[in-house]
Design an enzyme around this catalytic site. Structure first.
Site, PDB file in Angstrom:
ATOM      1  CB  SER A  15      -1.070   0.113   1.260  1.00 31.94           C
ATOM      2  OG  SER A  15      -2.039  -0.879   0.774  1.00 31.94           O
ATOM      3  CB  CYS A  17      -2.871  -5.749   2.654  1.00 32.61           C
ATOM      4  SG  CYS A  17      -1.173  -6.028   1.443  1.00 32.61           S
ATOM      5  CG  HIS A  39       1.235  15.388   4.543  1.00 32.11           C
ATOM      6  ND1 HIS A  39       1.211  15.697   3.007  1.00 32.11           N
ATOM      7  CD2 HIS A  39       0.485  14.436   4.635  1.00 32.11           C
ATOM      8  CE1 HIS A  39       0.560  14.931   2.513  1.00 32.11           C
ATOM      9  NE2 HIS A  39       0.236  14.102   3.355  1.00 32.11           N
TER      10      HIS A  39
END
Length: 121
Positions: free
Chosen positions: A64, A84, A69
């Site tokens: 994934s 996953c 940020h």
């Protein structure tokens, strides 16, 4: 038994050393350390340097993604992993606290896709 398709965990990292959040090299190092620590498989990565300071970074994984940020002016970083493959959130909390010299982290966890069996039946 795992009943979701993946786990999405966020870390709000407070009281960071501003210098460690300001520029791509350090932020990139930390995100890649997360990938290595969790033995995930990197597909690609992209980082954006903001002026005068601040970074957004994303590592696409076979499992994934990992993203960040940063707001150095607020001594804050928002980090998330969606995978996953099961992983240890506490290991990542310790890595983030050490890497960014933080003394406060808030973790939130969401299991993604839990209702698929219910919706499709």
């Amino acid at each position: 038994m795992k009943t979701s398709l993946g786990t999405h965990i966020t870390w709000d990292v407070y009281n960071c050393n501003s210098d460690s959040l300001s520029f791509i090299p350090k932020v990139k190092e930390v995100l890649n350390a997360i990938v290595m620590e969790l033995q995930l498989s990197k597909v690609n990565e992209s980082f954006k340097q903001f002026e005068p300071i601040g970074v957004t970074g994303f590592i696409l994984l076979e499992e994934s993604h990992v993203s960040i940020h940063t707001w150095p002016e607020h001594q804050f970083a928002a980090v998330d992993i969606f995978s996953c493959k099961p992983f240890n959130a506490e290991k990542i909390q310790k890595l983030l606290m050490f890497s960014f010299s933080s003394d406060k982290v808030i973790i939130k966890q969401i299991e993604r896709g839990e209702a698929i069996g219910v919706i499709t039946n």
